[in-house]
Every structure is written in C-alpha cells, then in structure tokens.
Scaffold this motif. Structure first.
Motif, PDB file in Angstrom:
ATOM      1  N   ILE A 109       0.830  -1.209   0.000  1.00 37.33           N
ATOM      2  CA  ILE A 109       0.000   0.000   0.000  1.00 37.33           C
ATOM      3  C   ILE A 109       0.867   1.262   0.000  1.00 37.33           C
ATOM      4  CG2 ILE A 109      -1.836   1.239   1.245  1.00 37.33           C
ATOM      5  CD1 ILE A 109      -2.701  -1.570   2.304  1.00 37.33           C
ATOM      6  N   ASN A 110       2.074   1.142   0.528  1.00 38.57           N
ATOM      7  CA  ASN A 110       2.978   2.309   0.538  1.00 38.57           C
ATOM      8  C   ASN A 110       3.263   2.839  -0.864  1.00 38.57           C
ATOM      9  OD1 ASN A 110       3.498   2.308   3.421  1.00 38.57           O
ATOM     10  ND2 ASN A 110       4.426   0.320   2.997  1.00 38.57           N
ATOM     11  N   GLU A 111       3.151   1.948  -1.864  1.00 37.03           N
ATOM     12  CA  GLU A 111       3.380   2.396  -3.239  1.00 37.03           C
ATOM     13  C   GLU A 111       2.307   3.392  -3.686  1.00 37.03           C
ATOM     14  OE1 GLU A 111       5.848   2.001  -5.108  1.00 37.03           O
ATOM     15  OE2 GLU A 111       6.889   0.179  -4.482  1.00 37.03           O
ATOM     16  N   MET A 112       1.156   3.335  -3.025  1.00 33.38           N
ATOM     17  CA  MET A 112       0.047   4.195  -3.462  1.00 33.38           C
ATOM     18  C   MET A 112      -0.132   5.412  -2.563  1.00 33.38           C
ATOM     19  SD  MET A 112      -2.697   1.321  -4.734  1.00 33.38           S
ATOM     20  CE  MET A 112      -2.610   0.210  -3.352  1.00 33.38           C
ATOM     21  N   LEU A 113       0.642   5.462  -1.484  1.00 31.31           N
ATOM     22  CA  LEU A 113       0.517   6.594  -0.557  1.00 31.31           C
ATOM     23  C   LEU A 113       1.455   7.710  -0.966  1.00 31.31           C
ATOM     24  CD1 LEU A 113       0.308   4.828   2.916  1.00 31.31           C
ATOM     25  CD2 LEU A 113      -1.492   6.137   1.790  1.00 31.31           C
ATOM     26  N   ARG A 114       0.896   8.862  -1.280  1.00 26.80           N
ATOM     27  CA  ARG A 114       1.690  10.028  -1.689  1.00 26.80           C
ATOM     28  C   ARG A 114       2.798   9.646  -2.682  1.00 26.80           C
ATOM     29  NH1 ARG A 114      -1.773  13.367  -0.379  1.00 26.80           N
ATOM     30  NH2 ARG A 114      -2.605  13.225   1.701  1.00 26.80           N
ATOM     31  N   LEU A 178     -10.473  -0.398   0.452  1.00 28.20           N
ATOM     32  CA  LEU A 178      -9.402   0.605   0.474  1.00 28.20           C
ATOM     33  C   LEU A 178      -9.798   1.825  -0.355  1.00 28.20           C
ATOM     34  CD1 LEU A 178      -7.948  -2.389   0.503  1.00 28.20           C
ATOM     35  CD2 LEU A 178      -5.886  -1.072   0.209  1.00 28.20           C
ATOM     36  N   GLY A 179     -11.036   1.816  -0.861  1.00 29.17           N
ATOM     37  CA  GLY A 179     -11.506   2.924  -1.698  1.00 29.17           C
ATOM     38  C   GLY A 179     -10.970   2.859  -3.119  1.00 29.17           C
ATOM     39  N   ILE A 180     -10.431   1.708  -3.513  1.00 30.13           N
ATOM     40  CA  ILE A 180      -9.913   1.563  -4.875  1.00 30.13           C
ATOM     41  C   ILE A 180     -10.659   0.432  -5.586  1.00 30.13           C
ATOM     42  CG2 ILE A 180      -7.649   2.566  -4.380  1.00 30.13           C
ATOM     43  CD1 ILE A 180      -6.499  -0.210  -4.044  1.00 30.13           C
ATOM     44  N   VAL A 181     -10.342   0.259  -6.855  1.00 28.42           N
ATOM     45  CA  VAL A 181     -11.108  -0.702  -7.659  1.00 28.42           C
ATOM     46  C   VAL A 181     -10.135  -1.635  -8.379  1.00 28.42           C
ATOM     47  CG1 VAL A 181     -12.830  -0.893  -9.519  1.00 28.42           C
ATOM     48  CG2 VAL A 181     -12.801   1.148  -8.066  1.00 28.42           C
ATOM     49  N   LYS A 280      -5.629  11.261  -6.094  1.00 33.37           N
ATOM     50  CA  LYS A 280      -6.760  12.104  -5.651  1.00 33.37           C
ATOM     51  C   LYS A 280      -6.767  12.195  -4.128  1.00 33.37           C
ATOM     52  CE  LYS A 280     -10.047  11.045  -9.402  1.00 33.37           C
ATOM     53  NZ  LYS A 280     -10.008  12.276 -10.170  1.00 33.37           N
ATOM     54  N   GLU A 281      -7.092  13.377  -3.646  1.00 33.74           N
ATOM     55  CA  GLU A 281      -7.046  13.608  -2.203  1.00 33.74           C
ATOM     56  C   GLU A 281      -7.976  12.636  -1.456  1.00 33.74           C
ATOM     57  OE1 GLU A 281      -4.533  15.422  -1.150  1.00 33.74           O
ATOM     58  OE2 GLU A 281      -5.175  14.722   0.823  1.00 33.74           O
ATOM     59  N   SER A 282      -9.170  12.450  -2.004  1.00 28.48           N
ATOM     60  CA  SER A 282     -10.137  11.576  -1.316  1.00 28.48           C
ATOM     61  C   SER A 282      -9.614  10.132  -1.230  1.00 28.48           C
ATOM     62  CB  SER A 282     -11.490  11.594  -2.047  1.00 28.48           C
ATOM     63  OG  SER A 282     -11.294  11.184  -3.372  1.00 28.48           O
ATOM     64  N   ILE A 283      -8.944   9.692  -2.295  1.00 30.51           N
ATOM     65  CA  ILE A 283      -8.412   8.322  -2.310  1.00 30.51           C
ATOM     66  C   ILE A 283      -7.249   8.212  -1.321  1.00 30.51           C
ATOM     67  CG2 ILE A 283      -7.360   6.508  -3.778  1.00 30.51           C
ATOM     68  CD1 ILE A 283     -10.325   7.281  -4.411  1.00 30.51           C
ATOM     69  N   GLN A 284      -6.428   9.253  -1.319  1.00 32.12           N
ATOM     70  CA  GLN A 284      -5.289   9.262  -0.384  1.00 32.12           C
ATOM     71  C   GLN A 284      -5.774   9.164   1.059  1.00 32.12           C
ATOM     72  OE1 GLN A 284      -1.877   9.168  -0.878  1.00 32.12           O
ATOM     73  NE2 GLN A 284      -2.543   8.576  -2.929  1.00 32.12           N
ATOM     74  N   LYS A 285      -6.874   9.891   1.343  1.00 35.19           N
ATOM     75  CA  LYS A 285      -7.417   9.861   2.714  1.00 35.19           C
ATOM     76  C   LYS A 285      -7.876   8.459   3.083  1.00 35.19           C
ATOM     77  CE  LYS A 285      -9.101  14.445   3.867  1.00 35.19           C
ATOM     78  NZ  LYS A 285     -10.185  15.359   3.523  1.00 35.19           N
ATOM     79  N   THR A 286      -8.589   7.832   2.142  1.00 37.73           N
ATOM     80  CA  THR A 286      -9.114   6.487   2.428  1.00 37.73           C
ATOM     81  C   THR A 286      -7.976   5.473   2.595  1.00 37.73           C
ATOM     82  OG1 THR A 286     -10.866   7.101   0.908  1.00 37.73           O
ATOM     83  CG2 THR A 286     -10.908   4.847   1.695  1.00 37.73           C
ATOM     84  N   LEU A 287      -6.978   5.587   1.733  1.00 42.88           N
ATOM     85  CA  LEU A 287      -5.841   4.662   1.837  1.00 42.88           C
ATOM     86  C   LEU A 287      -5.120   4.859   3.171  1.00 42.88           C
ATOM     87  CD1 LEU A 287      -4.251   4.842  -1.755  1.00 42.88           C
ATOM     88  CD2 LEU A 287      -5.270   2.825  -0.678  1.00 42.88           C
ATOM     89  N   HIS A 288      -4.976   6.128   3.535  1.00 43.15           N
ATOM     90  CA  HIS A 288      -4.288   6.447   4.782  1.00 43.15           C
ATOM     91  C   HIS A 288      -5.054   5.841   5.977  1.00 43.15           C
ATOM     92  CE1 HIS A 288      -1.558   8.685   7.297  1.00 43.15           C
ATOM     93  NE2 HIS A 288      -2.605   9.030   8.054  1.00 43.15           N
ATOM     94  N   SER A 289      -6.381   6.037   5.974  1.00 41.55           N
ATOM     95  CA  SER A 289      -7.186   5.481   7.085  1.00 41.55           C
ATOM     96  C   SER A 289      -7.073   3.967   7.126  1.00 41.55           C
ATOM     97  CB  SER A 289      -8.680   5.813   6.936  1.00 41.55           C
ATOM     98  OG  SER A 289      -8.856   7.126   6.608  1.00 41.55           O
ATOM     99  N   TYR A 290      -7.020   3.352   5.926  1.00 37.89           N
ATOM    100  CA  TYR A 290      -6.938   1.890   5.888  1.00 37.89           C
ATOM    101  C   TYR A 290      -5.630   1.411   6.524  1.00 37.89           C
ATOM    102  CZ  TYR A 290      -7.363  -2.890   4.140  1.00 37.89           C
ATOM    103  OH  TYR A 290      -7.474  -4.257   4.056  1.00 37.89           O
ATOM    104  N   VAL A 291      -4.554   2.090   6.181  1.00 41.48           N
ATOM    105  CA  VAL A 291      -3.253   1.714   6.750  1.00 41.48           C
ATOM    106  C   VAL A 291      -3.277   1.910   8.264  1.00 41.48           C
ATOM    107  CG1 VAL A 291      -0.800   2.367   6.844  1.00 41.48           C
ATOM    108  CG2 VAL A 291      -1.946   2.162   4.648  1.00 41.48           C
TER     109      VAL A 291
END
Ligand SMILES: CCCCC/C=C\CCCC/C=C/C(=O)SCCNC(=O)CCNC(=O)[C@H](O)C(C)(C)COP(=O)(O)OP(=O)(O)OC[C@H]1O[C@@H](n2cnc3c(N)ncnc32)[C@H](O)[C@@H]1OP(=O)(O)O
Length: 298
Positions: A109-114, A178-181, A280-291
C-alpha cells in the motif's frame, strides 16, 4: 532430489535499479527515493530453486512481513519469470510463500501513498507486465497458498493454472475496502474461475472468501492442511506435467485469449485511470485510514 538455485536469477534479482525488464518495453531508471519499507532486503525477498529431476522451479516469496508487492518485488518476480520461461529444461513453477500465514497481502500500500507520478506509472506498468507474463506463460504454474491471499495476492494466484490452499485463511478481492477498484484484467481472471455473479458480488462488497468457500466456488482447486500445501502442490504439478506441454499451453492460450485481447487493447487506458485516480485527495485519505486501521488492530 537434485536441487540447484538459479545463479542467473539470483544475480538479476540483486540488481534492482534498472527496471522493468519485462516484455513490451525498454528498461527505465527508477526513482529510488520512495523505496517501500520491508523487513527483508531485496536479495532475500525472492528465492528460486530448481529441481532438475522434476523440471520444476519453486519461486519462494519472502518479502516479510506479508509479501507486499512493491515495485522492486514485482520487478524481481517478473525478471525471475522471464528467466524461467527461457530456461528450456524448466517445465513448471510453484509459487510459495515464506511469510507466516500470509501467501501475499497484495500490493504494498505504501506504493500508493503520496506517490511520485513517475514511480506510480512504472509501478502499474510493471504490475501489468508481471500479470501478463504469469497469465500467459508456457510454464505450468501452481500457487501453494499457505496463508491469506488478498487482492494483489489473488492477482498472482488467479493467474496461475492450479491452486492449493491451506484451510482457515482468506482469499479474494477486497479493493473497495481501500476505496480503490480492481483492474478489469484482474477481475476477468477471477471471473474466469468463479463466474460473473460471484465475482460481481464479492468485488462490490470487498468480500474475502474463506478457503473452504473458495474451494466450493473454484477460486482454489484443493484445500489441504497447511503443512501439506507445498507437498500437494508438488504432487499436483507432477500430475499436470504428464500432459504434453505444448498441448496444455495451447489449450490455456485458447481459453485465456479473450482476456488477453481485452487486456492488450485496454492497458493504456487502464494505466491512465490508475495514475489519475490514486493521487486524488479523497483516495489518499481512504488509503491512509486503511493503513492506520491495519496498524491499530494490534
Ligand atoms: C476506476 C478507478 C480504478 C483505479 C484503480 C485503483 C487501484 C487498483 C489496485 C487494485 C489491485 C490490487 C490492490 C491491492 O492489492 S491493495 C492491498 C490489499 N491488501 C489488503 O487489504 C491486505 C491488508 N493486510 C491484512 O489484512 C493483514 O495484514 C493480513 C494480510 C491478513 C495479515 O495479518 P497479520 O498477520 O495480523 O499481519 P498485520 O496485519 O499485523 O501486518 C503486518 C504488517 O504488514 C503491514 N501490511 C499488511 N498488509 C500490507 C499491504 N498490503 N501493504 C503494506 N503493508 C501491509 C501491516 O500494516 C503491518 O505493519 P506494521 O508491522 O508496521 O504495523
């Protein structure tokens, strides 16, 4: 049993700055500023052994703690697959895990964070390539699933030709959580195994199947006790290799053709979607919360 490790592969796997080597593109230099965290070094993460007698290689995924698929790790897998594919004596590969109770927890998941846009693009292209290699390889592929097999983990297992799983673990596509597809080509390869409705339902819910349900649906082919998974995978591989290689591979090519054609025509658009969607900011937020939720469950 005559076992030898593939020196060449080891050598390649240790040199990880220039990637990807996979077909359909030339190598590019990696921005190495965003190396994702792992408890294992790149050299330890992938172990390949080859049994000359059975003509079967084992690809042992050991990127601790959970075999998270980072760019470097996917690249290693891709290089190793290419080497095995080109090793004429090799007829099959068993993919197994060295992580306790986890076959693969999916994309790191770190690959998708920021992410940096450059790295994100290389990451997705490399994943696409690795999947295509595995999905179309001439080698007989068996996944020895000794633990959880989630999202990107299921990408690996569903691209194989045969799957043996241990009981009481989870397998499937949970991306929506994770808010992704999941990409269409991964969805297709699962749909090829369990059918339209089960795929749609589990995809929309982010449902992970138990090993037992996965067996009932055809997402895996056998469930055996954890300490017998690899032995069973080896026995099943031996049985599969009684079928002449070229006829088996042509049959696989025939059955997977539609998915591959769709992938080839859609991969550029798929890449664009991914690189636009993830930052996208919204996706980043969801990924962050998931982690955070993963960390706080302890
Ligand atoms: C239309 C738009 C389309 C856009 C397309 C967008 C995206 C497409 C991508 C789709 C393809 C695939 C996606 C993925 O694979 S996403 C990853 C999904 N995976 C998961 O959700 C699994 C998460 N992990 C777990 O559930 C558990 O870790 C476990 C695998 C069940 C193992 O549990 P346990 O043994 O209890 O270990 P821990 O949970 O304690 O984990 C150990 C440490 O590992 C870290 N971890 C776990 N999973 C990951 C991961 N996938 N990536 C990175 N790190 C991971 C976890 O946080 C722990 O870290 P810590 O020790 O520092 O706390």
């Amino acid at each position: 049993m005559t076992m030898r490790s593939f020196g060449l592969i080891r050598q390649c796997c240790n040199a990880l700055v220039r990637v990807p080597l996979a077909r359909e593109k030339s190598p590019v230099s990696l921005p190495i500023s965003h190396l994702s965290r792992s408890l294992t070094t790149a050299a330890e993460a992938l172990k390949i052994t080859y049994d000359e007698k059975s003509e079967v290689a084992t690809m042992h995924l050991c990127r601790k703690p959970v075999n998270g698929l980072s760019l470097e790790f996917i690249t290693q897998i891709s290089i190793a697959l290419e080497k095995l594919e080109n090793e004429r004596s090799c007829r099959g590969v068993i993919i197994s895990s060295g992580c306790d109770n986890v076959f693969c927890a999916g994309l790191d998941i770190n690959e998708m964070l920021r992410p940096t846009p450059e790295r994100l693009e290389i990451f997705w292209k490399t994943l696409q390539d690795m999947w295509l290699q595995l999905f179309t390889t001439r080698l007989m592929t068996v996944a020895a699933i000794t633990g959880h097999c989630i999202a990107g983990g299921c990408l690996i297992s569903s691209a194989c030709d045969h799957r043996v799983m241990a009981p009481n673990f989870k397998i499937g596509l949970n991306e929506v959580k994770l808010g992704i597809v999941a990409p269409f080509w991964l969805v297709d390869s699962v749909k090829n195994l369990i059918g339209y409705r089960q795929t749609e339902w589990s995809l929309m819910k982010g449902h992970l199947f138990s090993s037992e349900d996965a067996l009932r649906l055809g997402l895996v082919d056998k469930v055996v006790p954890q300490d017998q998974v690899v032995l069973q995978a080896e026995a099943d591989m031996a049985e599969w290799l009684q079928v002449p290689d070229s006829a088996r591979h042509l049959s696989k090519t025939l059955m997977r053709r539609d998915t591959v054609v769709r992938f080839r025509s859609g991969r550029e658009a798929d890449l664009k979607t991914f690189v636009n969607y993830i930052p996208k900011e919204s996706i980043q937020k969801t990924l962050h919360s998931y982690v955070e939720s993963l960390k706080s469950k302890k």
